[in-house]
Every structure is written in C-alpha cells, then in structure tokens.
Design a protein around this motif. Structure first.
Motif, PDB file in Angstrom:
ATOM      1  N   PRO A 280      52.870 -12.958  31.559  1.00  0.00           N
ATOM      2  CA  PRO A 280      51.994 -14.111  31.306  1.00  0.00           C
ATOM      3  C   PRO A 280      50.752 -14.137  32.206  1.00  0.00           C
ATOM      4  N   GLU A 281      50.897 -13.594  33.424  1.00  0.00           N
ATOM      5  CA  GLU A 281      49.763 -13.662  34.370  1.00  0.00           C
ATOM      6  C   GLU A 281      48.752 -12.519  34.204  1.00  0.00           C
ATOM      7  N   ASP A 282      49.067 -11.544  33.317  1.00  0.00           N
ATOM      8  CA  ASP A 282      48.123 -10.435  33.102  1.00  0.00           C
ATOM      9  C   ASP A 282      46.800 -10.962  32.535  1.00  0.00           C
ATOM     10  N   PRO A 283      45.668 -10.377  32.979  1.00  0.00           N
ATOM     11  CA  PRO A 283      44.386 -10.803  32.392  1.00  0.00           C
ATOM     12  C   PRO A 283      44.348 -10.480  30.898  1.00  0.00           C
ATOM     13  N   GLN A 284      43.802 -11.388  30.111  1.00  0.00           N
ATOM     14  CA  GLN A 284      43.707 -11.173  28.664  1.00  0.00           C
ATOM     15  C   GLN A 284      42.258 -10.943  28.284  1.00  0.00           C
ATOM     16  N   LEU A 285      42.000  -9.732  27.856  1.00  0.00           N
ATOM     17  CA  LEU A 285      40.636  -9.311  27.542  1.00  0.00           C
ATOM     18  C   LEU A 285      39.940 -10.260  26.558  1.00  0.00           C
ATOM     19  N   LEU A 286      40.649 -10.623  25.480  1.00  0.00           N
ATOM     20  CA  LEU A 286      40.019 -11.441  24.441  1.00  0.00           C
ATOM     21  C   LEU A 286      39.694 -12.857  24.918  1.00  0.00           C
ATOM     22  N   LYS A 287      40.290 -13.236  26.062  1.00  0.00           N
ATOM     23  CA  LYS A 287      40.010 -14.578  26.594  1.00  0.00           C
ATOM     24  C   LYS A 287      39.064 -14.527  27.792  1.00  0.00           C
ATOM     25  N   ASP A 288      38.503 -13.353  28.050  1.00  0.00           N
ATOM     26  CA  ASP A 288      37.590 -13.191  29.186  1.00  0.00           C
ATOM     27  C   ASP A 288      36.328 -14.037  28.945  1.00  0.00           C
ATOM     28  N   PRO A 289      36.020 -14.981  29.858  1.00  0.00           N
ATOM     29  CA  PRO A 289      34.862 -15.863  29.652  1.00  0.00           C
ATOM     30  C   PRO A 289      33.546 -15.106  29.481  1.00  0.00           C
ATOM     31  N   LYS A 290      33.412 -13.967  30.166  1.00  0.00           N
ATOM     32  CA  LYS A 290      32.179 -13.165  30.061  1.00  0.00           C
ATOM     33  C   LYS A 290      32.013 -12.643  28.629  1.00  0.00           C
ATOM     34  N   LEU A 291      33.136 -12.276  28.044  1.00  0.00           N
ATOM     35  CA  LEU A 291      33.129 -11.746  26.685  1.00  0.00           C
ATOM     36  C   LEU A 291      32.864 -12.871  25.674  1.00  0.00           C
ATOM     37  N   ILE A 292      33.487 -13.997  25.899  1.00  0.00           N
ATOM     38  CA  ILE A 292      33.315 -15.147  24.999  1.00  0.00           C
ATOM     39  C   ILE A 292      31.840 -15.554  24.939  1.00  0.00           C
ATOM     40  N   LYS A 293      31.202 -15.513  26.107  1.00  0.00           N
ATOM     41  CA  LYS A 293      29.772 -15.863  26.185  1.00  0.00           C
ATOM     42  C   LYS A 293      28.923 -14.914  25.311  1.00  0.00           C
ATOM     43  N   LEU A 294      29.237 -13.629  25.423  1.00  0.00           N
ATOM     44  CA  LEU A 294      28.501 -12.616  24.651  1.00  0.00           C
ATOM     45  C   LEU A 294      28.760 -12.790  23.149  1.00  0.00           C
ATOM     46  N   ALA A 295      29.986 -13.138  22.800  1.00  0.00           N
ATOM     47  CA  ALA A 295      30.350 -13.348  21.395  1.00  0.00           C
ATOM     48  C   ALA A 295      29.562 -14.521  20.809  1.00  0.00           C
ATOM     49  N   GLU A 296      29.424 -15.575  21.614  1.00  0.00           N
ATOM     50  CA  GLU A 296      28.661 -16.750  21.145  1.00  0.00           C
ATOM     51  C   GLU A 296      27.195 -16.382  20.901  1.00  0.00           C
ATOM     52  N   LYS A 297      26.652 -15.547  21.789  1.00  0.00           N
ATOM     53  CA  LYS A 297      25.255 -15.114  21.647  1.00  0.00           C
ATOM     54  C   LYS A 297      25.030 -14.412  20.299  1.00  0.00           C
ATOM     55  N   HIS A 298      26.014 -13.610  19.886  1.00  0.00           N
ATOM     56  CA  HIS A 298      25.860 -12.834  18.638  1.00  0.00           C
ATOM     57  C   HIS A 298      26.482 -13.530  17.426  1.00  0.00           C
ATOM     58  N   ASN A 299      27.080 -14.703  17.664  1.00  0.00           N
ATOM     59  CA  ASN A 299      27.761 -15.410  16.587  1.00  0.00           C
ATOM     60  C   ASN A 299      28.861 -14.557  15.954  1.00  0.00           C
ATOM     61  N   LYS A 300      29.610 -13.873  16.818  1.00  0.00           N
ATOM     62  CA  LYS A 300      30.734 -13.035  16.394  1.00  0.00           C
ATOM     63  C   LYS A 300      31.946 -13.408  17.237  1.00  0.00           C
ATOM     64  N   THR A 301      33.130 -12.894  16.860  1.00  0.00           N
ATOM     65  CA  THR A 301      34.322 -13.167  17.670  1.00  0.00           C
ATOM     66  C   THR A 301      34.371 -12.180  18.838  1.00  0.00           C
ATOM     67  N   PRO A 302      35.105 -12.518  19.918  1.00  0.00           N
ATOM     68  CA  PRO A 302      35.260 -11.563  21.025  1.00  0.00           C
ATOM     69  C   PRO A 302      35.792 -10.203  20.549  1.00  0.00           C
ATOM     70  N   ALA A 303      36.724 -10.221  19.586  1.00  0.00           N
ATOM     71  CA  ALA A 303      37.273  -8.957  19.073  1.00  0.00           C
ATOM     72  C   ALA A 303      36.175  -8.113  18.414  1.00  0.00           C
ATOM     73  N   GLN A 304      35.325  -8.758  17.633  1.00  0.00           N
ATOM     74  CA  GLN A 304      34.249  -8.021  16.954  1.00  0.00           C
ATOM     75  C   GLN A 304      33.263  -7.420  17.958  1.00  0.00           C
ATOM     76  N   ILE A 305      33.010  -8.126  19.049  1.00  0.00           N
ATOM     77  CA  ILE A 305      32.107  -7.600  20.091  1.00  0.00           C
ATOM     78  C   ILE A 305      32.692  -6.319  20.694  1.00  0.00           C
ATOM     79  N   ILE A 306      33.983  -6.371  21.032  1.00  0.00           N
ATOM     80  CA  ILE A 306      34.640  -5.209  21.649  1.00  0.00           C
ATOM     81  C   ILE A 306      34.641  -4.015  20.686  1.00  0.00           C
ATOM     82  N   LEU A 307      34.959  -4.275  19.423  1.00  0.00           N
ATOM     83  CA  LEU A 307      35.055  -3.189  18.450  1.00  0.00           C
ATOM     84  C   LEU A 307      33.681  -2.576  18.185  1.00  0.00           C
ATOM     85  N   ARG A 308      32.673  -3.422  18.139  1.00  0.00           N
ATOM     86  CA  ARG A 308      31.302  -2.924  17.980  1.00  0.00           C
ATOM     87  C   ARG A 308      30.892  -2.075  19.185  1.00  0.00           C
TER      88      ARG A 308
END
Length: 318
Positions: free
Chosen positions: A224-252
């Motif tokens: 439970p305490e492992d960092p979760q990539l898809l919930k990383d705030p830095k990633l979420i911010k980038l996803a909002e900028k592109h209007n995509k999901t965090p998963a789509q940002i990583i895959l792109r």
C-alpha cells in the motif's frame, strides 16, 4: 475505419506495431474478451508468455477474430516467451510448440527468452525445495539462445529476442549469435526509464519493448505504501495541460521515445483509452520533465531468482 498504429522495423525487415496489448496478470475468463475487444479497437500486437497461463484463452480470441474475418493471421503480431524451466536446448522447441498450440497459430512473430536465469527442469514452473526456495538450473542462456536460433531457422518464430537481460548478458549473446536478437523486452516506465540500456541497444539494431509501462499497479507484491505512478501529482499536472489522462501521457511518452509499449488491461474502456494517444504530441520540455521522474524504481525485481549466477539485476549497473 481501422486505427493505423505506427510500426518499428526490426533489423531483419520485420515490422512490429509500436503499441500492443499486454496479457500478464489477465485472468482466464477475462482475457479472451479483452483480446477480442482490443482487435476490434485496432490493436494488432498481442504480447503473451507461456508462464502467464492464459495463452489458450488468448488463442481462442485470435481464432474467433480470424474466423469472423476481422483480421488475417498476417495482420497480427504475436509475441511469446520461453519460461525459465525450459532453458535446456532440447526443451526449447517443445516449449514453443506448446505455446503455438495454445495460441492456435503456426508461428509466433517474436519469441523471447523470458529471463536469463534457468529453473530446475521437469516439474513445476516454480520448482521449490523444502525451504520454499526456487531450485535453479545450471544451463547457460548462451546455449538456450542457440536453440532459439534453430527454431527461428525452422520458421516457428519469425524473430527472436531477449527479455530482462542486462547489458553484459546481451553482449555475451551478441558474441556468439549467428541470428542476432531483434528485440529486448524490459520493465520500462518513468520511474525506471532505462535510458542507458535503450541507448546501448539502439546502435546494435536491437529494438526495445517496455513492459509495465503504467507502473503495474496490480502487481501481486505491491504494498500500500509503494509510490503509484498514475497518482503522481507531477504527472497529473502534465495530463491536465494536455487534456489527457495520466496513463495516456505515459504511453505517449514511451512511443515518442521509440519504445514499443504493451499496457495490459481487460476493461474495454481502458483498452480504448490506452490506444487513444495519436492525436497529440509531448514537447521536448515535457519529455525531459518526464525523464526527470527516473529514480531507478524497479517494480519487478525478480526476488525469487536472487542468488542465481545469471540474475540480471544483482551485480550490474544496467
């Protein structure tokens, strides 16, 4: 209109779609429908392995979609992998033929040695001693590779390659290979971006496939305490900028780096979301920003194989 997914060319001229469906941890009873959905949505690359225990269900989906005329066999790119208990050269062809039978195909497009370390042959897929420790085989993966070359010459696998090998182990294969590895499959995501290993493979004509691209949140040993990539705030911010999901940002991010990417899902909406990454581009700054997430955060450390002389992550830098 069928979705057109870019391909990467192997050194031997064979083409692999840069995006595919992973099937590790996809349960029997769910994976058949997931593969059918993926093919209907335009996926043409399915990544499998004997040890996943679901190749027969994947094969049922492939058979159905070919029978329905949705695809022909040659439209699909199918990968399978040789499990650790079959490293003895005389076991390789039999193991592949078992996968071919399960997958209902006459050849695979790519066959990989799943791990460089062998397990004791002739019994369970995870053979253990009285203490519950894995029993190892002393087969050298260099000898296993020679048997893979033989099956490639027979046309049972169009290309052959490696999975979870480190730099030194790849060099040992290249020294003896008469058929060069076309592909290396490794864990690869922003917490473990594998830049050194990718840069090492590129000039040698070895393409790279990244597994667990979304950080494998459903891996069985996750805490439970492992960092979760898809919930990383830095990633979420980038996803909002592109209007995509965090998963789509990583895959792109991965496909833009030229890494063949195989996210796993059994949910139709997620399978569709994952592949919907062709209508935007990350900037150079975005790419550098995601590169900066790297923290050598390996999620699949192969702890069961620790102590094996061919363990890929124990003693080598990359």
């Amino acid at each position: 209109m069928t979705l057109s997914i870019p391909s990467i060319k192997f050194y031997n001229g064979q083409e692999i779609p840069v995006f595919g469906l992973g099937t590790w941890k996809s349960k029997a009873g769910e994976v058949t429908q997931a593969v059918k959905d993926a093919i209907d949505l335009g996926y043409r690359h399915i990544d499998c392995a004997y040890v996943y225990g679901n190749e027969k269900e994947v094969g049922d989906a492939i058979k159905t979609k070919i029978a329905e005329g949705v695809v022909k066999r040659e439209d699909l790119f199918i990968t399978s992998k040789l499990w650790n208990t079959f490293h003895k050269p005389e076991l390789v062809e039999t193991a592949l033929k078992e996968s071919l039978k399960n997958l209902s195909v006459e050849y695979v497009d790519l066959y990989l040695i799943h791990w460089p370390l062998g397990y004791k042959e002739g019994g369970a897929l995870f053979p253990t001693n009285e203490q519950g420790k894995i029993e190892f085989s002393d087969v050298d993966y260099v000898d296993t590779w020679k048997a893979l070359e033989a099956i490639s010459r027979k046309g049972l696998a169009k290309s052959i390659g490696l999975s979870n090998f480190n730099k030194r182990q790849i060099e040992r294969i290249l020294e003896i290979a008469t058929v060069k590895p076309a592909n290396l499959q490794i864990e690869c995501h922003p917490y473990l971006n594998q830049k050194k290993l990718i840069d090492f493979c590129k000039p040698k004509g070895i393409s790279v496939t990244g597994y667990s691209p979304l950080g494998s949140p459903d891996r069985p040993w996750a805490k439970p305490e492992d960092p979760q990539l898809l919930k990383d705030p830095k990633l979420i911010k980038l996803a909002e900028k592109h209007n995509k999901t965090p998963a789509q940002i990583i895959l792109r991010y991965q496909v833009q780096r030229g890494v063949i990417t195989i996210p796993k899902s059994v949910t139709k909406s997620r399978i569709a979301e994952n592949i919907d990454i062709w209508d935007f581009k990350l900037t150079d700054d975005d790419m550098k920003y995601i590169d900066s997430f790297d923290c050598n955060g390996r999620l699949c450390p192969m702890t069961a194989g620790l102590g094996h002389p061919h363990h890929p992550f124990e003693n080598d830098e990359f």
